[in-house]
Scaffold this motif. Structure first.
Motif, mmCIF file in Angstrom:
data_model
loop_
_atom_site.group_PDB
_atom_site.id
_atom_site.type_symbol
_atom_site.label_atom_id
_atom_site.label_comp_id
_atom_site.label_asym_id
_atom_site.label_seq_id
_atom_site.Cartn_x
_atom_site.Cartn_y
_atom_site.Cartn_z
ATOM 1 N N SER A 101 0.879 -1.266 -0.247
ATOM 2 C CA SER A 101 -0.212 0.244 -0.125
ATOM 3 C C SER A 101 0.658 1.112 -0.041
ATOM 4 C CB SER A 101 -1.172 -0.135 1.052
ATOM 5 O OG SER A 101 -1.718 -1.028 1.226
ATOM 6 N N PHE A 102 1.806 1.463 1.154
ATOM 7 C CA PHE A 102 2.953 2.668 1.015
ATOM 8 C C PHE A 102 3.342 2.504 -0.479
ATOM 9 C CE2 PHE A 102 7.131 4.392 1.550
ATOM 10 C CZ PHE A 102 6.911 4.894 1.960
ATOM 11 N N LEU A 103 4.094 1.166 -0.523
ATOM 12 C CA LEU A 103 4.851 1.978 -1.970
ATOM 13 C C LEU A 103 4.089 2.208 -3.544
ATOM 14 C CD1 LEU A 103 6.670 -1.566 -1.532
ATOM 15 C CD2 LEU A 103 7.483 0.960 -1.886
ATOM 16 N N MET A 104 2.903 1.243 -3.581
ATOM 17 C CA MET A 104 2.074 2.404 -3.862
ATOM 18 C C MET A 104 1.346 3.441 -3.740
ATOM 19 S SD MET A 104 -1.194 -1.129 -4.732
ATOM 20 C CE MET A 104 -1.930 -0.027 -6.663
ATOM 21 N N THR A 105 1.687 4.104 -2.797
ATOM 22 C CA THR A 105 1.028 5.520 -2.645
ATOM 23 C C THR A 105 1.987 6.186 -3.003
ATOM 24 O OG1 THR A 105 -0.139 4.661 -1.160
ATOM 25 C CG2 THR A 105 0.143 6.684 -1.055
ATOM 26 N N LEU A 106 3.216 5.847 -2.978
ATOM 27 C CA LEU A 106 4.404 6.582 -3.541
ATOM 28 C C LEU A 106 4.451 6.676 -5.184
ATOM 29 C CD1 LEU A 106 7.834 7.625 -2.374
ATOM 30 C CD2 LEU A 106 8.354 5.395 -2.514
ATOM 31 N N TYR B 69 2.573 6.618 -6.651
ATOM 32 C CA TYR B 69 1.338 7.142 -7.791
ATOM 33 C C TYR B 69 1.490 8.381 -7.148
ATOM 34 C CZ TYR B 69 -1.687 3.392 -9.945
ATOM 35 O OH TYR B 69 -1.714 2.386 -10.445
ATOM 36 N N SER B 70 2.077 8.922 -6.139
ATOM 37 C CA SER B 70 2.510 10.271 -5.917
ATOM 38 C C SER B 70 3.595 11.345 -6.871
ATOM 39 C CB SER B 70 3.005 10.928 -4.816
ATOM 40 O OG SER B 70 2.027 10.006 -3.807
ATOM 41 N N ILE B 71 4.659 10.027 -6.787
ATOM 42 C CA ILE B 71 5.444 10.137 -8.045
ATOM 43 C C ILE B 71 4.830 10.369 -9.476
ATOM 44 C CG2 ILE B 71 8.014 9.754 -9.610
ATOM 45 C CD1 ILE B 71 8.791 8.245 -6.713
#
Length: 438
Positions: free
Chosen positions: A85-90, A92-94
């Motif tokens: 979840s953290f990696l996906m959020t990161l 998509y943020s980028i």
């Protein structure tokens, strides 16, 4: 089979308990986003190749491959969900920041940024949503004023995008919060209903035990009546032999054989009676095959000792013969409760020519059983209450559990109900019994 495969895909192949419904929903949402991101990234790569704009192709390719890796990792260990979840959020943020930093306003790619709050709320923890949004807004606002990368968006444009992003985030945040509160309320209500159901089940078990105990008291009395005459027969045979022996009379071998045969038959009868009672009070519910006439005769035999000092007749209209697979003990208990009630009423009202009639009729896959008595009927004000727990017209002599438990047994074990029809002179209880339960 297809539905099962589809469900396994969206839950990453994991099984979830009922209490983990929220986590299950998150797994499903993540897998939906994986599919949508695959489609979006493949479309983006294809469009950039056709339009000869290769700037975002490497980034989109990396995101596509990492999404495949994350999807596979989620199927290896359920505990990886938070990290993924953290990696996906990161990621998509980028990606969303790159859409502003590397694209032009007229391409409208910045519109994808407004899906960002949804991704945050589904994949991230609520307490970190503010920090992610704040970081996104910060990097958006500094985009046109930072000296490192040329950005086509003006300060007004990124400010406008940031304002809409914050507004959408607030709306989605409170909407999601309400949804979570509603879900928590549903879970709380389900737990409360489960607790109430457990209490009702426990109550039913207590009532069942009390009903059995009440019947057991009557049964012990029946055993006493049932055994008194056979024991007298045994005693009489032995006494006759002893008296003749004391008087010095010759006892012929034929007399011995007759006496021993009668004693042996009587003991066999007593043993069979004990077996019947022991089977009846067996705690386990077991489905047995039994001939319906034999089952009804057992119930009648249990009742007979009560009838020895009365003029009550039990008439069994034996028209049908059928072997049924059923809960024998439970069905006997239902019959006994109804028969004992009829006997009590016939005795209490001192009915002339008292009788109970039992009928069995074939109804295809089921049998219709009827028990009729001529005890004068049930009062209109009582007929709607006779199946309620602790309702009794016998005063201190009644437990009010017999008919209630009979109705519960028929509903839970046989999936049918006991119906009652009462007229001025008679009452008829009737119910259907499936010929095969399993």
């Amino acid at each position: 089979m297809k539905n099962k495969l589809l469900e396994n895909f969206f839950t990453s192949g994991w099984d979830f308990k009922e209490d983990d419904s929220e986590l299950k929903n998150k797994f499903q949402m993540v897998n939906i986003v994986f599919l949508l991101s695959f489609a979006g990234l493949i479309f983006g790569i294809s469009a950039n190749i056709l339009r000869a704009t290769p700037a975002l192709i490497p980034v989109e390719t990396v995101l596509l491959l990492s999404a495949v890796g994350l999807m596979l990792a989620l199927r290896i260990n359920k505990k990886y969900f938070k990290v993924i979840s953290f990696l996906m959020t990161l990621q998509y943020s980028i990606l969303f920041l790159l859409l502003v930093y590397m694209s032009k306003p007229e391409e409208l790619k910045h519109i994808w940024i407004f899906t960002y709050p949804i991704i945050l709320l589904y994949f991230g923890s609520d307490r970190y949503v503010f920090f992610w949004v704040a970081a996104m807004v910060f990097f958006l606002l500094i985009a046109p004023i930072q000296p490192f990368v040329h950005v086509s968006y003006s300060l007004f444009q990124v400010t406008y995008i940031s304002f809409v992003l914050i507004l959408v985030s607030i709306i989605i945040y409170f909407y999601q919060k309400r949804m979570n509160e509603a879900a928590s309320l549903i879970i709380e209500q389900k737990n409360m209903l489960k607790k109430q159901l457990d209490e009702l089940t426990k109550k039913d078990k207590i009532l069942s035990v009390q009903s059995k105990q009440a019947v057991m008291g009557e049964m012990i009395s029946m055993i006493a009546h049932q055994w008194r005459q056979p024991l007298s027969t045994v005693t009489l045979n032995i006494s006759n032999l002893q008296i003749k022996r004391l008087l010095g009379k010759e006892i012929r071998e034929k007399e011995y054989e007759t006496a021993f045969e009668e004693i042996n038959n009587t003991i066999a009868y007593l043993s069979a009676t004990i077996d019947d009672f022991q089977t009846y009070f067996h705690p386990k519910k077991e489905i047995n095959s039994i001939e319906i006439n034999e089952l009804i005769q057992k119930a009648i035999n249990f009742t007979k000792p009560r009838l020895k000092e009365t003029y009550i007749k039990i008439l069994y209209m034996q028209k049908n013969s059928a072997v049924i697979n059923t809960y024998t003990n439970e069905l006997i208990q239902v019959l006994l409760n109804i028969l004992n009630n009829a006997v009590d009423e016939l005795i209490a009202r001192e009915i002339k020519d008292p009788k109970i009639i039992i009928r069995v009729q074939n109804r295809g896959d089921a049998l219709q059983l009827e028990i009729e008595d001529n005890a004068g009927g049930i009062k209109k004000e009582h007929i709607d209450s006779i199946f309620e727990p602790y309702f009794s017209t016998k005063g201190k002599n009644g437990t009010g559990l017999g008919l209630y438990m009979s109705q519960m047994i028929m509903q839970k074990q046989f999936h049918t109900t006991i119906e009652v029809e009462s007229e001025k002179n008679s009452t008829v209880f009737h119910f259907t019994v499936p010929k095969k339960l399993a």
